[in-house]
Design an enzyme around this catalytic site. Structure first.
Site, PDB file in Angstrom:
ATOM      1  N   SER A   7       0.889  -0.819   0.243  1.00  0.00           N
ATOM      2  CA  SER A   7       0.279  -0.024  -0.112  1.00  0.00           C
ATOM      3  C   SER A   7       0.859   0.877  -0.238  1.00  0.00           C
ATOM      4  CB  SER A   7      -0.472  -0.342   0.913  1.00  0.00           C
ATOM      5  OG  SER A   7      -1.287   1.119   1.105  1.00  0.00           O
ATOM      6  N   HIS A  32      -1.216  -1.572  -4.007  1.00  0.00           N
ATOM      7  CA  HIS A  32      -2.541  -0.903  -3.331  1.00  0.00           C
ATOM      8  C   HIS A  32      -2.170   0.722  -3.226  1.00  0.00           C
ATOM      9  CE1 HIS A  32      -5.515  -2.505  -1.089  1.00  0.00           C
ATOM     10  NE2 HIS A  32      -5.739  -0.756   0.024  1.00  0.00           N
ATOM     11  N   ASP A  34      -4.909   3.515  -1.515  1.00  0.00           N
ATOM     12  CA  ASP A  34      -5.763   3.648  -0.596  1.00  0.00           C
ATOM     13  C   ASP A  34      -6.462   5.171  -1.222  1.00  0.00           C
ATOM     14  OD1 ASP A  34      -6.105   1.492   0.761  1.00  0.00           O
ATOM     15  OD2 ASP A  34      -4.194   1.757   0.918  1.00  0.00           O
ATOM     16  N   MET A  36      -9.771   7.529   0.394  1.00  0.00           N
ATOM     17  CA  MET A  36     -10.592   8.129   1.281  1.00  0.00           C
ATOM     18  C   MET A  36     -11.021   9.657   0.936  1.00  0.00           C
ATOM     19  SD  MET A  36      -7.669   6.958   4.157  1.00  0.00           S
ATOM     20  CE  MET A  36      -6.892   4.891   4.334  1.00  0.00           C
ATOM     21  N   HIS A  65      -8.068   0.849  -4.124  1.00  0.00           N
ATOM     22  CA  HIS A  65      -9.267   0.976  -2.586  1.00  0.00           C
ATOM     23  C   HIS A  65     -10.120   1.870  -2.177  1.00  0.00           C
ATOM     24  CE1 HIS A  65      -9.145  -0.417   1.706  1.00  0.00           C
ATOM     25  NE2 HIS A  65     -10.823  -0.322   1.390  1.00  0.00           N
ATOM     26  N   MET A  67     -12.327   3.622  -0.248  1.00  0.00           N
ATOM     27  CA  MET A  67     -13.059   3.897   1.125  1.00  0.00           C
ATOM     28  C   MET A  67     -13.730   5.598   0.871  1.00  0.00           C
ATOM     29  SD  MET A  67     -10.090   3.404   3.120  1.00  0.00           S
ATOM     30  CE  MET A  67      -9.345   2.875   2.029  1.00  0.00           C
ATOM     31  N   MET A 136     -11.097  -6.590   5.363  1.00  0.00           N
ATOM     32  CA  MET A 136     -10.509  -5.494   5.875  1.00  0.00           C
ATOM     33  C   MET A 136     -10.208  -6.355   8.316  1.00  0.00           C
ATOM     34  SD  MET A 136      -9.564  -2.820   4.443  1.00  0.00           S
ATOM     35  CE  MET A 136      -9.622  -1.865   6.141  1.00  0.00           C
ATOM     36  N   ASP A 174      -6.620  -6.842   4.322  1.00  0.00           N
ATOM     37  CA  ASP A 174      -6.546  -5.474   4.671  1.00  0.00           C
ATOM     38  C   ASP A 174      -5.940  -4.986   5.688  1.00  0.00           C
ATOM     39  OD1 ASP A 174      -4.903  -2.620   4.321  1.00  0.00           O
ATOM     40  OD2 ASP A 174      -6.814  -2.073   2.898  1.00  0.00           O
TER      41      ASP A 174
HETATM   42  C1  DX5 Z   1      -6.228   0.803   6.097  1.00  0.00           C
HETATM   43  C2  DX5 Z   1      -6.276   0.562   4.455  1.00  0.00           C
HETATM   44  C3  DX5 Z   1      -4.969  -0.150   4.293  1.00  0.00           C
HETATM   45  C4  DX5 Z   1      -3.594   0.301   4.574  1.00  0.00           C
HETATM   46  C5  DX5 Z   1      -2.838  -0.616   4.930  1.00  0.00           C
HETATM   47  O1  DX5 Z   1      -7.535   1.798   5.774  1.00  0.00           O
HETATM   48  O2  DX5 Z   1      -6.832   0.520   3.694  1.00  0.00           O
HETATM   49  O3  DX5 Z   1      -4.280  -0.192   3.402  1.00  0.00           O
HETATM   50  O4  DX5 Z   1      -2.790   1.608   4.005  1.00  0.00           O
HETATM   51  O5  DX5 Z   1      -1.725   0.237   6.161  1.00  0.00           O
HETATM   52  P1  DX5 Z   1      -0.586  -0.871   7.116  1.00  0.00           P
HETATM   53  O6  DX5 Z   1      -0.521  -2.274   6.355  1.00  0.00           O
HETATM   54  O7  DX5 Z   1       0.221  -0.327   7.300  1.00  0.00           O
HETATM   55  O8  DX5 Z   1      -1.912  -1.609   8.292  1.00  0.00           O
HETATM   56 ZN    ZN Z   2      -6.365  -0.467   1.775  1.00  0.00          ZN
END
Ligand code: DX5
Ligand code: ZN
Length: 217
Positions: A7, A32, A34, A36, A65, A67, A136, A174
């Site tokens: 990620s 990956h 993320d 948000m 991903h 969110m 998750m 994840d």
């Molecule tokens: C959290 C994200 C993850 C996050 C994982 O909301 O979806 O992808 O970046 O990070 P680590 O591996 O540090 O938990």
């Molecule tokens: Zn993620």
């Protein structure tokens, strides 16, 4: 063989290009990303321009991903920017089935993510249509959190359900994945492993990726 999806949330954004090339050379399979929105989760990160920038410099699979609430409003922009896999949250949309079909109609792979407390039964009817389910293993919103233990059991139950309904289903995990728990989640049935901090914050990310493979082969 498992797929490793670092990620970039844990990377140094001021050197994003180098950070992506580094994991590619280290043998990662997916990037990956993320996304948000400050609404579905408390944090705000990146949007389609960053996906496009990453697309330009790598052939790795872009695993996006989302969110975000109302994902249908943005799915096309992310696919146009180069997303190969689009993952939406079950909790973030009322029209899950419609959105899954929408992602597929635009030529991307469709994935759905479940928050830790959401039951896998919520996916029973759409499971045959999905390419991947993301379990998750932390509450979404931040990197660097601790793995929530009961998620191992959840992965195991989902793999059982998939064996009956969609044997080719990818199960991605994840949140909080490290060298200490990767064997456990893979044994339970996960085959796509997201790791942010444990790769990017390690002294030697390439070595960590190699170890992750050795421990799960
Ligand atoms: C959290 C994200 C993850 C996050 C994982 O909301 O979806 O992808 O970046 O990070 P680590 O591996 O540090 O938990
Ligand atoms: Zn993620």
């Amino acid at each position: 063989m498992i797929k490793i999806a670092p990620s970039i949330l844990a990377s140094d954004f001021s050197r994003l290009g180098e950070e992506v090339r580094m994991i590619e050379e280290a043998g990662a399979d997916y990037v990956h990303i993320d996304v948000m929105d400050g609404r579905f989760v408390p944090n705000i990160t990146v949007g389609p321009p960053v996906v496009l920038a990453v697309r330009k410099i790598t052939n790795m699979v872009l695993d996006v991903h989302l969110m975000i609430v109302e994902p249908d409003k943005h799915i096309k922009s992310f696919i146009d920017a180069g997303a190969d896999i689009v993952c939406i949250h079950q909790e973030a949309t009322v029209h899950l089935e419609r959105n899954i079909q929408y992602i597929k109609s635009l030529g991307a792979k469709a994935a759905v993510s479940l928050n830790p407390a959401t039951d896998i039964d919520t996916l029973k009817y759409v499971l045959p249509d999905l390419d991947m389910v993301l379990i998750m293993s932390v509450n979404p919103g931040f990197g660097g959190q601790k793995y929530i233990k009961f998620c191992t059991e959840k992965i195991r139950s989902l793999r059982k359900m998939a064996d009956a309904m969609n044997p080719g289903l990818d199960i991605e995990v994840d949140g909080g994945i490290t060298l200490d728990n990767i064997s456990e989640v893979v044994a339970a049935g996960a085959n796509v492993i997201v790791a942010g901090s444990s790769i990017y914050k390690s002294k030697n990310p390439a070595k960590t990726i190699k170890k992750m493979r050795e421990m799960t082969d």
